[in-house]
Design a protein around this motif. Structure first.
Motif, PDB file in Angstrom:
ATOM      1  N   SER A 120      18.864  11.822   9.715  1.00 60.51           N
ATOM      2  CA  SER A 120      18.858  13.445   9.648  1.00 60.51           C
ATOM      3  C   SER A 120      17.600  14.090   9.138  1.00 60.51           C
ATOM      4  O   SER A 120      17.333  15.200   9.255  1.00 60.51           O
ATOM      5  CB  SER A 120      20.058  14.001   9.205  1.00 60.51           C
ATOM      6  N   GLN A 121      16.928  13.036   8.443  1.00 60.49           N
ATOM      7  CA  GLN A 121      15.689  13.699   7.782  1.00 60.49           C
ATOM      8  C   GLN A 121      14.466  13.234   8.509  1.00 60.49           C
ATOM      9  O   GLN A 121      14.356  11.894   8.902  1.00 60.49           O
ATOM     10  CB  GLN A 121      15.284  13.244   6.563  1.00 60.49           C
ATOM     11  N   ALA A 122      13.497  14.050   9.135  1.00 62.02           N
ATOM     12  CA  ALA A 122      12.632  13.736   9.940  1.00 62.02           C
ATOM     13  C   ALA A 122      11.279  13.422   8.841  1.00 62.02           C
ATOM     14  O   ALA A 122      10.731  14.368   8.376  1.00 62.02           O
ATOM     15  CB  ALA A 122      12.127  14.873  10.792  1.00 62.02           C
ATOM     16  N   TYR A 123      11.140  12.180   8.583  1.00 60.92           N
ATOM     17  CA  TYR A 123      10.062  11.691   7.538  1.00 60.92           C
ATOM     18  C   TYR A 123       9.716  10.288   7.994  1.00 60.92           C
ATOM     19  O   TYR A 123      10.636   9.705   8.180  1.00 60.92           O
ATOM     20  CB  TYR A 123      10.791  11.779   6.307  1.00 60.92           C
ATOM     21  N   SER A 124       8.434  10.060   8.145  1.00 60.87           N
ATOM     22  CA  SER A 124       7.842   8.740   8.057  1.00 60.87           C
ATOM     23  C   SER A 124       6.422   8.751   7.760  1.00 60.87           C
ATOM     24  O   SER A 124       5.656   9.330   8.295  1.00 60.87           O
ATOM     25  CB  SER A 124       7.856   8.524  10.030  1.00 60.87           C
ATOM     26  N   LEU A 125       6.216   7.525   6.983  1.00 57.90           N
ATOM     27  CA  LEU A 125       5.076   7.166   6.557  1.00 57.90           C
ATOM     28  C   LEU A 125       4.667   5.869   7.009  1.00 57.90           C
ATOM     29  O   LEU A 125       5.385   4.872   6.661  1.00 57.90           O
ATOM     30  CB  LEU A 125       5.083   7.366   4.826  1.00 57.90           C
ATOM     31  N   ILE A 126       3.435   5.889   7.774  1.00 58.78           N
ATOM     32  CA  ILE A 126       3.119   4.523   8.278  1.00 58.78           C
ATOM     33  C   ILE A 126       1.880   4.055   7.851  1.00 58.78           C
ATOM     34  O   ILE A 126       0.733   4.872   7.789  1.00 58.78           O
ATOM     35  CB  ILE A 126       2.896   4.704   9.910  1.00 58.78           C
ATOM     36  N   LEU A 142      14.714   6.872   0.380  1.00 58.39           N
ATOM     37  CA  LEU A 142      13.700   6.224   1.522  1.00 58.39           C
ATOM     38  C   LEU A 142      13.799   4.468   1.592  1.00 58.39           C
ATOM     39  O   LEU A 142      14.018   3.913   0.586  1.00 58.39           O
ATOM     40  CB  LEU A 142      12.340   6.578   1.152  1.00 58.39           C
ATOM     41  N   GLY A 143      13.391   3.967   2.753  1.00 59.92           N
ATOM     42  CA  GLY A 143      13.439   2.525   2.838  1.00 59.92           C
ATOM     43  C   GLY A 143      12.065   2.284   3.478  1.00 59.92           C
ATOM     44  O   GLY A 143      11.860   3.002   4.485  1.00 59.92           O
ATOM     45  N   THR A 144      11.613   1.007   3.051  1.00 62.38           N
ATOM     46  CA  THR A 144      10.329   0.543   3.795  1.00 62.38           C
ATOM     47  C   THR A 144      10.360  -0.779   4.452  1.00 62.38           C
ATOM     48  O   THR A 144      11.308  -1.693   3.969  1.00 62.38           O
ATOM     49  CB  THR A 144       9.190   0.296   2.774  1.00 62.38           C
ATOM     50  N   MET A 145       9.904  -0.754   5.656  1.00 59.79           N
ATOM     51  CA  MET A 145       9.967  -2.113   6.448  1.00 59.79           C
ATOM     52  C   MET A 145       8.684  -2.517   6.955  1.00 59.79           C
ATOM     53  O   MET A 145       8.045  -1.704   7.559  1.00 59.79           O
ATOM     54  CB  MET A 145      11.285  -1.979   7.478  1.00 59.79           C
ATOM     55  N   ILE A 171       0.790  -1.277  -0.002  1.00 59.49           N
ATOM     56  CA  ILE A 171       0.042   0.152  -0.030  1.00 59.49           C
ATOM     57  C   ILE A 171       0.935   1.363  -0.063  1.00 59.49           C
ATOM     58  O   ILE A 171       0.521   2.339  -0.672  1.00 59.49           O
ATOM     59  CB  ILE A 171      -1.037   0.074   1.206  1.00 59.49           C
ATOM     60  N   ILE A 172       1.800   1.214   0.630  1.00 61.68           N
ATOM     61  CA  ILE A 172       3.164   2.153   0.654  1.00 61.68           C
ATOM     62  C   ILE A 172       3.469   2.579  -0.771  1.00 61.68           C
ATOM     63  O   ILE A 172       3.476   3.857  -1.259  1.00 61.68           O
ATOM     64  CB  ILE A 172       4.218   2.075   1.649  1.00 61.68           C
ATOM     65  N   ASP A 173       3.788   1.637  -1.412  1.00 59.77           N
ATOM     66  CA  ASP A 173       4.071   1.466  -2.746  1.00 59.77           C
ATOM     67  C   ASP A 173       3.092   2.291  -3.722  1.00 59.77           C
ATOM     68  O   ASP A 173       3.411   3.143  -4.482  1.00 59.77           O
ATOM     69  CB  ASP A 173       4.414   0.143  -3.422  1.00 59.77           C
ATOM     70  N   LYS A 174       1.719   1.981  -3.312  1.00 57.94           N
ATOM     71  CA  LYS A 174       0.743   2.456  -4.233  1.00 57.94           C
ATOM     72  C   LYS A 174       0.655   4.031  -3.968  1.00 57.94           C
ATOM     73  O   LYS A 174       0.339   4.830  -4.921  1.00 57.94           O
ATOM     74  CB  LYS A 174      -0.596   1.755  -3.858  1.00 57.94           C
ATOM     75  N   ALA A 224       1.846  -3.808   9.758  1.00 55.23           N
ATOM     76  CA  ALA A 224       2.212  -2.595   9.743  1.00 55.23           C
ATOM     77  C   ALA A 224       3.142  -2.413   9.026  1.00 55.23           C
ATOM     78  O   ALA A 224       4.149  -3.403   9.072  1.00 55.23           O
ATOM     79  CB  ALA A 224       2.299  -2.080  11.307  1.00 55.23           C
ATOM     80  N   ALA A 225       3.377  -1.423   8.368  1.00 58.54           N
ATOM     81  CA  ALA A 225       4.998  -0.874   7.694  1.00 58.54           C
ATOM     82  C   ALA A 225       5.505   0.474   7.931  1.00 58.54           C
ATOM     83  O   ALA A 225       4.289   1.102   7.890  1.00 58.54           O
ATOM     84  CB  ALA A 225       4.694  -1.353   6.383  1.00 58.54           C
ATOM     85  N   VAL A 226       6.285   0.718   7.666  1.00 58.71           N
ATOM     86  CA  VAL A 226       6.587   1.948   7.836  1.00 58.71           C
ATOM     87  C   VAL A 226       7.705   2.321   6.757  1.00 58.71           C
ATOM     88  O   VAL A 226       8.664   1.572   6.560  1.00 58.71           O
ATOM     89  CB  VAL A 226       7.297   2.603   9.159  1.00 58.71           C
ATOM     90  N   SER A 227       7.833   3.802   6.015  1.00 59.11           N
ATOM     91  CA  SER A 227       8.732   3.902   5.085  1.00 59.11           C
ATOM     92  C   SER A 227       9.347   5.249   5.871  1.00 59.11           C
ATOM     93  O   SER A 227       8.553   6.238   6.285  1.00 59.11           O
ATOM     94  CB  SER A 227       8.098   4.385   3.900  1.00 59.11           C
ATOM     95  N   GLU A 228      10.508   5.397   5.794  1.00 60.16           N
ATOM     96  CA  GLU A 228      11.345   6.426   6.374  1.00 60.16           C
ATOM     97  C   GLU A 228      12.578   6.646   5.708  1.00 60.16           C
ATOM     98  O   GLU A 228      13.268   5.980   4.874  1.00 60.16           O
ATOM     99  CB  GLU A 228      11.949   6.186   8.017  1.00 60.16           C
ATOM    100  N   ALA A 229      13.155   7.801   5.902  1.00 59.85           N
ATOM    101  CA  ALA A 229      14.657   8.294   5.313  1.00 59.85           C
ATOM    102  C   ALA A 229      15.492   7.320   5.432  1.00 59.85           C
ATOM    103  O   ALA A 229      15.632   6.827   6.758  1.00 59.85           O
ATOM    104  CB  ALA A 229      14.802   9.637   5.700  1.00 59.85           C
TER     105      ALA A 229
END
Length: 201
Positions: A119-125, A82-85, A67-70, A110-115
């Motif tokens: 040093s980059q504050a970025y998180s897609l959950i 970015l990396g997803t796990m 779903i993150i990819d979509k 659950a999965a998360v995509s972060e930098a």
């Protein structure tokens, strides 16, 4: 008598011709009647599918990582890698850090995509709930429970979340990247993937 017999034969021939004409007309009439009925069916089915296509919104299928990819297919590209796990639901510390949830009782994955660099504050959950009825509550708990300064030296001060069916998405990012991407951009992308949203925060 001969003339009368000839006339009778002629009458019979005319009647038989008329009967043949009637028999020929009947199937033609039936065919003409059946044509509009058969031509109407496809148009009705097309109308139904097009109208349902416009109004129907649903949660996307697949794993949270898929779903993150979509979502990324619809969202603006970011300027850093970015990396997803997948998140280990049995690891409560990791669960809390990535999702803001204190337990996995109401979620199934659950999965998360972060930098790739901290040093980059970025998180897609992205979280999948066990039932769509839990999604609004899970979304609220995620928003209220997440640590937006978990990177210590940087903060994701721009945060948004949304729910559709049994899928909950939360996005947080530093406002310093606002010209490239915002949390609203990502939630809007999720809405495009779903065709709509049940809830938004």
């Amino acid at each position: 008598d001969t003339e009368e017999e000839g006339e009778a034969d002629a009458d019979q021939e005319e009647e038989s011709v008329k009967e043949e004409e009637k028999e020929e007309e009947k199937p033609a009439d039936k065919k003409e009647e059946s044509k509009p009925a058969s031509s109407e069916k496809p148009s009705n089915s097309n109308d139904t599918s097009s109208s349902s296509g416009k109004t129907e919104a649903k949660a996307p299928s697949g794993t949270p990582a898929e779903i993150i990819d979509k979502i990324y297919e619809k969202a603006p590209a970011v300027e850093f890698p970015l990396g997803t796990m997948e998140v280990d639901l049995a690891d409560l510390d990791a669960l809390k850090m990535f999702t803001g949830l204190g337990s996995a009782d109401k979620i199934s994955a659950a999965a998360v995509s972060e930098a790739m660099m901290g040093s980059q504050a970025y998180s897609l959950i992205v979280v999948k709930t066990k039932d769509a009825k839990y999604s609004a509550d899970v979304m609220e708990e995620m928003v209220n429970g997440i640590d937006q300064r978990k990177w210590i030296c940087v903060e994701a001060d721009d945060l948004s979340a949304a729910a559709m069916g049994n899928v909950v998405v939360m996005m947080m990012v530093s406002s310093e990247y606002a010209e490239t991407i915002t949390s609203k951009d990502v939630i809007d992308a999720f809405s495009k993937v779903c065709g709509g949203l049940d809830a938004r925060a």
